[in-house]
Design a protein around this motif. Structure first.
Motif, PDB file in Angstrom:
ATOM      1  N   VAL A 168      48.545 133.645  92.501  1.00 34.45           N
ATOM      2  CA  VAL A 168      49.357 133.975  91.317  1.00 34.45           C
ATOM      3  C   VAL A 168      48.461 134.225  90.111  1.00 34.45           C
ATOM      4  O   VAL A 168      48.659 135.186  89.357  1.00 34.45           O
ATOM      5  CB  VAL A 168      50.371 132.849  91.020  1.00 34.45           C
ATOM      6  N   TYR A 191      53.862 133.993  85.102  1.00 38.88           N
ATOM      7  CA  TYR A 191      52.949 133.627  86.182  1.00 38.88           C
ATOM      8  C   TYR A 191      52.298 132.254  85.983  1.00 38.88           C
ATOM      9  O   TYR A 191      52.073 131.532  86.961  1.00 38.88           O
ATOM     10  CB  TYR A 191      51.895 134.717  86.353  1.00 38.88           C
ATOM     11  N   ILE A 207      58.134 134.017  89.118  1.00 39.28           N
ATOM     12  CA  ILE A 207      57.415 135.254  89.433  1.00 39.28           C
ATOM     13  C   ILE A 207      58.265 136.466  89.084  1.00 39.28           C
ATOM     14  O   ILE A 207      57.782 137.437  88.504  1.00 39.28           O
ATOM     15  CB  ILE A 207      57.005 135.265  90.922  1.00 39.28           C
TER      16      ILE A 207
END
Length: 296
Positions: A200, A167, A162
């Motif tokens: 995410v 991602y 991250i």
């Protein structure tokens, strides 16, 4: 005393490992003891480069004496000193070698721990190498059937991804955590991992992948009936309807507030893109007239 001078201890130990006309075999037992004493002496004197080299030599000595456990311990000491010196390549190499020695002992947990120590040491300076070490640490435990011991490693690797703004890789690691949790019957961790992956994807402004991830995870009964699933469904519905306030409200819910800090930070920033067109695009796709020339 002269015998306590680490420089002289190293010199004496080196002589014991070299063959000559008068020495036909190396005295690794005597040399290793001297290397160990020298390493401690250099470290106390804060001569970290020399201490590092001495621990490397002590590790080699223990390896020659068929003592991989002690060889691993010395290699970890060398790695810690390499970290102190900012020699990041050596940090990774030494912790990897320590892991190999632990594997020789049949000890997967210390082997994984060594790799994880290296990963944590490299997170700030060389994050790409850190996630590689975290991955190797997870592999080591998975191969030994100890997935439950790897949960913190999955989360740590996802957190680094991250930070790197990778991602898709982060979500993939979270789903890997979910799969391992499923094998361990760790339902709560599994559901948290799946919801985290969906968040995410949403943060990456990939609604379609988030929706697909939710659909796939919903094949698991434990997730489908969980609070995490309900939160994911509310988020996706709010995205589809384009209701920004609802997205923000769900992101602050207690279910999401109980996820890892890195995921909570992403959730608090949702939505990251324009969500107003999702519903209209879906309607448009449904209302598209049939192309009579399209025979596919």
């Amino acid at each position: 005393m002269a015998s306590s001078d680490p420089e002289k201890l190293i010199a004496k130990a080196d002589k014991l490992t070299k063959l000559s006309m008068t020495r036909w075999s190396a005295d690794w037992k005597g040399a290793t003891s001297l290397y160990e004493q020298a390493a401690i002496g250099f470290r106390l004197a804060k001569k970290y480069e020399k201490a590092k080299v001495a621990f490397e030599k002590a590790s080699k000595g223990q390896e020659m004496l068929s003592s991989p456990w002690d060889a691993a311990k010395h290699m970890e000491s060398a790695a810690a000193l390499a970290q102190e010196l900012g020699n990041w390549r050596e940090v990774a190499d030494f912790y990897r070698q320590a892991s190999v020695f632990y594997i020789e002992c049949g000890r997967a947990q210390p082997a994984s721990d060594a790799l994880a120590k290296g990963a944590r040491a490299l997170e700030e300076a060389v994050p790409d190498e850190a996630v590689t070490l975290y991955t190797e640490a997870c592999d080591t435990l998975e191969e030994d059937g100890k997935e439950q011991m790897a949960f913190d490693l999955y989360r740590a690797a996802a957190s680094v991804y991250i930070k790197l703004e990778k991602y898709t890789d982060a979500a993939t690691f979270l789903l890997r955590w979910g799969l391992s949790a499923d094998k361990c019957n760790a339902t709560h961790s599994q559901c948290k991992a799946y919801l985290s992956a969906i968040i995410v994807y949403l943060y990456a402004n990939d609604f379609n992948q988030a929706q697909k991830c939710y659909n796939d995870c919903s094949q698991v009964d434990a997730f489908l009936s969980s609070d995490q699933s309900r939160s994911a469904a509310k988020l996706l519905s709010a995205y589809f309807e384009g209701v920004v306030e609802e997205i923000k409200c769900v992101a602050k819910s207690s279910t999401i507030s109980n996820l890892d800090h890195a995921i909570i930070k992403l959730a608090r920033k949702l939505p990251t893109g324009d969500v107003g067109g999702l519903k209209s695009e879906a309607v448009k796709e449904q209302e598209e007239p049939l192309d009579e020339n399209d025979l596919t």
